[in-house]
Motif scaffolding. Structure first.
Motif, PDB file in Angstrom:
ATOM      1  N   ASN A   1      -3.183  -1.095   5.170  1.00  0.00           N
ATOM      2  CA  ASN A   1      -3.754   0.047   4.455  1.00  0.00           C
ATOM      3  C   ASN A   1      -3.645   1.261   5.369  1.00  0.00           C
ATOM      4  OD1 ASN A   1      -6.997   1.374   4.213  1.00  0.00           O
ATOM      5  ND2 ASN A   1      -5.408   1.803   2.722  1.00  0.00           N
TER       6      ASN A   1
ATOM      7  N   TYR B   1      -9.501  -2.395   3.827  1.00  0.00           N
ATOM      8  CA  TYR B   1      -9.266  -1.082   3.210  1.00  0.00           C
ATOM      9  C   TYR B   1     -10.358  -0.148   3.703  1.00  0.00           C
ATOM     10  CZ  TYR B   1      -7.081   1.920  -0.290  1.00  0.00           C
ATOM     11  OH  TYR B   1      -6.358   2.917  -0.907  1.00  0.00           O
TER      12      TYR B   1
ATOM     13  N   ASP C   1       0.866  -1.179   0.000  1.00  0.00           N
ATOM     14  CA  ASP C   1       0.000   0.000   0.000  1.00  0.00           C
ATOM     15  C   ASP C   1       0.898   1.223   0.000  1.00  0.00           C
ATOM     16  OD1 ASP C   1      -2.594   1.292   0.157  1.00  0.00           O
ATOM     17  OD2 ASP C   1      -2.059   1.858   2.204  1.00  0.00           O
TER      18      ASP C   1
END
Length: 459
Positions: A166, A223, A109
């Motif tokens: 994330n 996420y 990420d």
């Protein structure tokens, strides 16, 4: 928002996307040619928009051979055509190799902070809790990257594992990292904005968990996205088996630390609710339209908020051979009640617009993402008549249209003493299965189950 070509449909005057060009699947001629991969060999994709275009960083995978470790990087100017860039790293960082014994890197990420890019990567071996989320930084999105060490480490004896990071800022500007998997569930920790590492020791706060510790009971790939319009945080996760019935679920909260609840108010961290497959709003699972082989086990998504236009970015496995993973990007639309739903078709440049009512009647394929379904779901036939009546394999009923983009399907259900209602949004799209312009719909029924539709040519 990306700027893809548009053309008016021959039968309605609305703007349909141009053909995105041929996508050849299962192409054995490119197995060893990374520059020709495009959307092939993409797994666990994380997206970021930069001044130089859109970039996707993804897990090291390779059909037909051992993966090269180092984090795959692709870029695009339009979210449709993807060009191979390189491997971000020369291999596995020393700290990750020593701690996790990893042979490839997972689920990166990338975020930007103070003119620098931060890449959070996962290092583990399948089925192990001995894992690590590491940090690399760079001045340019294409590197070179500098190793900044570990962010979180977990051991085999720990109750969770450190993968699938994330990083997201909340509405007040505080920075957080959500991470985790079916080993112990999904957790969130607050980060120090300057270092990009946790403010406090420990694993953080639990957001979602399931009662099984097997792959079939997985919850992973978290996420989080904040939608200013609804003032809600949305937690996307992937459920179930990576190669069989992977699917994307979503829940929402008023605070970034939860609790995250679905349309029925079920808390994602309550593993006592049964059956567990009913928890979370399932907005994407394996599917097929028509005679096409379709897609298996879509999931591990990221989300792009491109100036208020939202896209889901995920991988999916080919229906003819589930060992071939591909990159998919889909438009996200939002229901009136503030839930995200995704397009039945991959993105080709489509934009939301008012739909002429005359385009709606005809034959459709209707597809239901039943949360209890395993593997692929197949479509049912649906006939929408000009009179407002409808009939199909699901039953009979009536449909109505608000004159803009929203259609309501009201099904008769005498056995239950009431009707089922589906509220869906129409979107002009590109039919990747049939290589043509197509009108589609996506939405939820009154029980929070995702429904798709695709108009078909008259027989």
């Amino acid at each position: 928002m990306s700027t893809a070509g548009q053309q008016k449909g021959a039968d309605g005057g609305i703007l349909f996307p141009d053909s995105p060009g041929e996508q050849k699947l299962y192409d054995t001629s490119i197995l060893d040619t990374e520059s020709a991969w495009g959307t092939h060999n993409a797994h666990d994709p994380g997206i970021i928009k930069t001044p130089g275009g859109y970039y996707i960083f993804s897990t090291d995978v390779r059909v037909g051979g051992a993966p090269v470790p180092g984090v795959m990087v692709r870029k695009s100017a339009d979210l449709i055509r993807w060009e191979w860039v390189h491997y971000a790293l020369p291999g596995i960082p020393q700290i990750a190799e020593e701690w996790a014994r990893a042979t490839n890197l997972w689920a990166p990420d990338v975020v930007r902070h103070n003119e620098k890019y931060r890449m959070y990567y996962s290092a583990s071996s399948f089925g192990s809790r001995q894992s690590l989320i590491g940090l690399q930084t760079a001045d340019s999105i294409e590197g070179p990257w500098t190793d900044e060490g570990a962010v979180i480490k977990t051991r085999d004896e720990d109750p969770l594992n450190a993968i699938d990071a994330n990083v997201v800022c909340d509405a007040e500007g505080r920075m957080w990292m959500v991470y985790g998997s079916f080993f112990g569930g999904i957790h969130i920790v607050e980060l120090d904005k300057e270092s990009g590492k946790p403010l406090k020791e420990g694993f953080g706060q639990l957001l979602a968990v399931r009662d099984k510790t097997t792959e079939d009971g997985a919850v992973e790939g978290p996420y989080i996205v904040y939608n200013e319009q609804f003032r809600k945080y949305y937690l996307f996760v992937s459920y179930d088996s990576l190669f069989e019935d992977y699917n994307v679920r979503v829940a929402r909260a008023d605070s970034i630390t939860g609790p995250y609840t679905d349309v029925h108010g079920r808390d994602m961290k309550d593993s006592t609710y049964m059956p567990q497959h009913e928890t979370g709003v399932k907005i994407l699972g394996g599917y097929r339209f028509g005679k096409d082989a379709g897609w298996i086990a879509p999931g591990h998504n990221s989300v792009l908020n491109d100036n208020g236009t939202y896209y889901m970015v995920h991988h999916a496995r080919g229906g003819e051979n589930k060992h071939w993973p591909y990159l998919h990007i889909r438009r996200i639309l939002w229901t009136e009640e503030g839930w995200p739903v995704v397009s039945p078709e991959r993105y080709a440049g489509e934009v939301e617009q008012d739909i002429p009512a005359g385009l709606i009647p005809g034959q459709w394929e209707r597809l239901v993402h039943d949360p209890s379904a395993h593997g692929q779901v197949s479509p049912q036939l649906l006939k929408l008549q000009e009179s407002g009546e409808m009939m199909g394999e699901h039953g009979i009923g009536v449909w109505s249209f608000d004159g803009r983009q929203t259609m309501t399907l009201s099904w008769n259900d005498p056995a239950e003493g009431k009707g089922q209602v589906e509220k869906v949004q129409l979107l002009p799209a590109w039919d990747w299965e049939e290589d043509r312009q197509v009108l589609v719909f996506t939405g939820l029924d009154d029980n929070g189950i995702a429904v798709w539709g695709k108009k078909t040519p008259e027989a």
